[in-house]
Enzyme design. Structure first.
Site, PDB file in Angstrom:
ATOM      1  CB  SER A 196      -3.786   1.144  -4.585  1.00  0.00           C
ATOM      2  OG  SER A 196      -3.629   1.390  -5.948  1.00  0.00           O
ATOM      3  CG  ASP A 240      -0.415   3.202  -5.777  1.00  0.00           C
ATOM      4  OD1 ASP A 240      -0.821   2.722  -4.707  1.00  0.00           O
ATOM      5  OD2 ASP A 240      -0.644   2.693  -6.882  1.00  0.00           O
TER       6      ASP A 240
END
Length: 297
Positions: free
Chosen positions: A57, A185
């Site tokens: 991320s 993610d």
């Protein structure tokens, strides 16, 4: 005359301990991950260049900037200029709007889901290249496969789609399709990817920016705070399980708990609040480096 005789193994060992190598894992946590800048700056100050960077991320995004050859100071200055000034940030976001109604129709109306690759190209430093192969330091970008329910590591080919996938927080950003797979993610699967550093260097460093909810522990959180707190709870459980199996040599946890995932406009506050991690890293490295110099593990 060249000496072709093999060198004693002890000399190789001494050389390795004299200049131990470092590998770096930068964790996910949204805006809280701006604290990674401190870690990059300290490594710059000490003249340490990681052998490998793994990121999830926001950690993948910060890792890409470092892997591209940017200094911590350059990353800090660009970040504060791009998101630390509300007017500048809003101007960049406004520039992402569809130019025409036809363009909006073609791309589809997706309320609350933004194309993160476009956002990254608008906000990231122009020195970050388009492909992994043009980075100066090897980089592993962690993503999660939505349908296969597994981790997928991106380390070659187009860079920006991989970064977008790794940071595509559900309900906020659109998932990304890479090689036919739908990716989201990476922090949801592997919040601190230090397991991908195994064997890459003498010293491994993991940076945990998941944080913990702060405030009055007797107060009932509102719906937004409950959502953020729940994601922290899930990632915290995954980190605990990973640490039972293996640990990085150095695990850093900057003070970022009171910030939310999308608090990017509070970049200066995040950097000010988390500055203590600089001394934490210096102390930990000093202990490790002295241990290596003495031949201790």
């Amino acid at each position: 005359m060249l000496d072709d005789a093999p060198k004693p193994e002890t000399s190789k060992s001494s050389a390795r301990h004299a200049t131990p190598t470092v590998a770096l894992a930068l964790g996910g946590g949204g805006a809280r991950g701006l604290a990674h800048i401190h870690v990059i700056e300290v490594l710059d100050e000490l003249g340490i260049r990681p052998q490998l960077i793994a990121g999830s991320s926001i950690g993948a995004i910060m890792g890409a900037a470092m892997a591209a050859g940017l200094s911590g100071k350059e990353i800090r200055e660009h970040t504060l200029a791009a998101v630390g000034r509300p007017a500048e940030a809003l101007g960049r976001i406004w520039g992402l709007r569809p130019a025409t109604l036809a363009e909006a129709w073609i791309n589809g109306f997706r309320i609350g889901q933004f194309n993160l690759e476009r956002v990254l190209r608008a906000f990231l430093h122009p020195q970050i290249p388009d492909r992994f192969e043009d980075l100066r330091i090897p980089l592993k970008v962690i993503t999660a496969d939505f349908y296969e329910q597994c981790e997928r590591v991106q380390e070659r080919g187009p860079l920006y789609p991989a970064l977008a996938a790794s940071a595509s927080l559900p309900a906020v950003f659109l998932p990304v399709r890479i090689d036919g797979r739908i990716l989201i993610d990476g922090g949801l699967w592997n919040p601190i990817p230090f397991d991908h550093l195994a064997g890459a260097a003498d010293i491994t460093i993991g940076v945990d920016v998941v944080g913990r909810p702060t405030g009055d522990e007797g107060a009932i959180p509102n719906s937004i705070d409950s959502l953020y707190g729940a994601s922290q709870l899930t990632m915290r459980a995954m980190i605990a399980l990973k640490l039972e199996q293996c640990r990085p040599d150095i695990l850093l946890q900057p003070e970022v708990g009171r910030f939310r995932v999308l608090d990017f406009l509070r970049a200066k506050d995040i950097l000010d609040q988390s500055a203590g991690v600089r001394d934490d890293l210096k102390r930990a490295l000093e202990m490790r480096l002295s241990g290596k110099a003495d031949g201790q593990e």
